[in-house]
Structure formats: structure tokens, C-alpha cells
Write an enzyme that holds these catalytic residues in place. Structure first.
Site, PDB file in Angstrom:
ATOM      1  N   GLU A 228     -11.523  13.706  -2.794  1.00 18.42           N
ATOM      2  CA  GLU A 228     -11.205  12.501  -2.039  1.00 18.42           C
ATOM      3  C   GLU A 228     -12.034  11.333  -2.542  1.00 18.42           C
ATOM      4  O   GLU A 228     -13.228  11.477  -2.841  1.00 18.42           O
ATOM      5  CB  GLU A 228     -11.488  12.710  -0.539  1.00 18.42           C
ATOM      6  N   CYS A 229     -11.412  10.153  -2.621  1.00 15.51           N
ATOM      7  CA  CYS A 229     -12.135   8.955  -3.044  1.00 15.51           C
ATOM      8  C   CYS A 229     -12.799   8.253  -1.870  1.00 15.51           C
ATOM      9  O   CYS A 229     -13.642   7.382  -2.069  1.00 15.51           O
ATOM     10  CB  CYS A 229     -11.196   7.992  -3.757  1.00 15.51           C
ATOM     11  N   GLY A 230     -12.406   8.585  -0.639  1.00 20.27           N
ATOM     12  CA  GLY A 230     -13.021   7.980   0.539  1.00 20.27           C
ATOM     13  C   GLY A 230     -12.093   7.116   1.355  1.00 20.27           C
ATOM     14  O   GLY A 230     -12.365   6.843   2.526  1.00 20.27           O
TER      15      GLY A 230
END
Length: 241
Positions: A228-230
């Protein structure tokens, strides 16, 4: 009973959304939030599906495109193709810090092998630009193309949840890769150019790769350090990316 400031019951809304198809979920979002409704796109492998559905809403819903400045040339070309085919209200957003300045101050954060550097990269180039755009556009609810089968985190998602102070709607949450493929075929939508090269997901050029037999899907992203990139995580201002 779980109530919300938008005047609906969350539990009932999730039941209604679970029973609706993806286009119906988007219509629900627009009907419920009006001018406070927006979409996000990455112009990635599956992006044409949600963009096509958005073009059929009958309203110029803002579509936020977080351009990190590090997308593959094929993604920029694909974006131009889809924008030429579909009637879309694309709102490109970028980090306040240029790629050159970021690299001068922090180095190539994606190449160190350190999770904390990758998290800083995502916070600068993805999370903060998106959060700023959501504020500027006064967005109450944003829809994205996340699917439950992409990561362990996404598997536990609901069709509607709070993410960093706003509602996040997931019209494609229960879709499979086959659903995406057949939708593109049915509506004669072009595939991302990197799909033919074995990519099942694509983000920045330095953190994406084709499925190689040992890794596939989101496991090919970010050098295997994270999935996940956030953007889809609940922390405020990128916390917990």
C-alpha cells in the site's frame, strides 16, 4: 445504529451498496454527496473501468489524478488516450516539491531498501497531494477503483468507510481481474500498454514490474517491501502509511 453527518445510516448504506452493481454505487455516491463527490484515478491497468462508469453519470464529477512525476511514459500516453475517448473532468494534482528538489534533499527514496524511505516518498508524492486536493475541492466522499482481492488490507474493506476524515466509496470492491477484463472488452475500452508486457498493476516506473512467476499483482510493487502507498489507509496526514 451508526449515523453520519451526511444524513444516512452507515450500516444500511453498506447493505444497500453491497446489493448494488458498481454503476449503482457510483450513482449512490453522486446522489448522496452531490458537489462533494469525487473520484480518484491512477490511469493504471484497471482505471478505464471506473473512468468509463464516471463518464456515464451525467455529471462532470471531479476525477483527481495524483501525478507523482514518476509515472511510466506508457501511463501518460494511456491517460491521453482515455481523456480523448471519454468525457471526463480530470483534476491533475502533484506534490509541491518537484522530483528534482526531492531527490536533491532526500535522494532516491525508492531505491534505499528502507521501508521508512518508501513511506516518506509516498507521503510527499501521493498522500499529501491527494489530501490537499480533497480539501481544495471540498470533497466529502471519494470513490476509487480498489478491489478486495488486491491486498490483505483491501480484503477487509467495506464498500463505504471513513478514511482520513472523509468517506471512501469502493464501487469495484468485489470485482475480480476477469470482471475488469470482460468489462473492457464489452465496452471496447483500450488496455493499458503495459498489460501486454505482463503487468497486472502499475504505479511509478521505479516501483512496478511485470508478473514474473514468483510475484504477481500488488506483490510486484515497491520492491516487495509493502503493498500500500498510503492513499487508502486511515491515518491522518499519511500516518500509518
Amino acid at each position: 445504529m451508526t449515523t453520519t453527518t451526511a444524513g444516512f445510516d452507515l450500516d444500511s448504506a453498506c447493505l444497500e451498496l453491497s446489493a448494488a452493481d458498481a454503476q449503482g454505487r457510483l450513482r449512490w455516491g453522486l446522489a448522496t454527496f452531490g458537489d462533494g463527490f469525487a473520484l480518484t484515478t491512477s490511469f493504471g491497468i484497471q482505471s478505464a473501468v471506473l473512468l468509463h462508469m464516471a463518464s456515464r453519470l451525467g455529471a462532470a464529477v471531479p476525477i483527481i489524478w495524483v501525478d507523482t512525476g514518476y509515472l511510466p511514459p506508457e501511463t501518460y500516453q494511456y491517460a491521453e488516450t482515455l481523456m480523448g475517448l471519454l468525457s471526463l473532468n480530470i483534476q491533475p494534482v502533484q506534490a509541491t516539491m518537484s522530483p528534482a528538489r526531492m531527490e536533491a534533499l532526500h535522494g532516491q527514496l525508492w531505491s534505499t531498501g528502507r521501508v521508512e524511505d518508501l513511506e516518506l516518498y509516498h507521503r510527499i508524492r501521493k498522500v499529501e497531494p491527494l489530501d490537499r486536493a480533497l480539501v481544495d475541492l471540498q470533497v466529502l466522499c471519494w470513490a476509487s477503483g480498489v478491489r478486495g482481492r488486491q491486498t490483505e488490507h483491501r480484503k477487509a474493506m467495506e464498500p463505504l468507510q471513513r478514511v482520513r476524515g472523509r468517506w471512501a466509496l469502493r464501487p469495484l470492491l468485489d470485482w475480480t481481474s476477469k470482471d475488469v477484463f470482460y468489462y473492457l472488452q464489452e465496452h471496447d475500452l483500450p488496455q493499458h500498454p503495459l498489460f501486454e508486457q505482463g503487468y497486472s498493476t502499475v504505479g511509478d516506473w521505479h516501483s512496478s514490474g511485470p508478473d514474473d512467476g514468483s510475484a504477481s499483482g500488488r506483490a510486484t510493487r515497491f520492491g516487495g517491501l509493502k503493498q500500500e502507498c498510503g492513499i487508502h489507509l486511515p491515518g491522518v496526514g499519511g500516518e500509518g502509511i
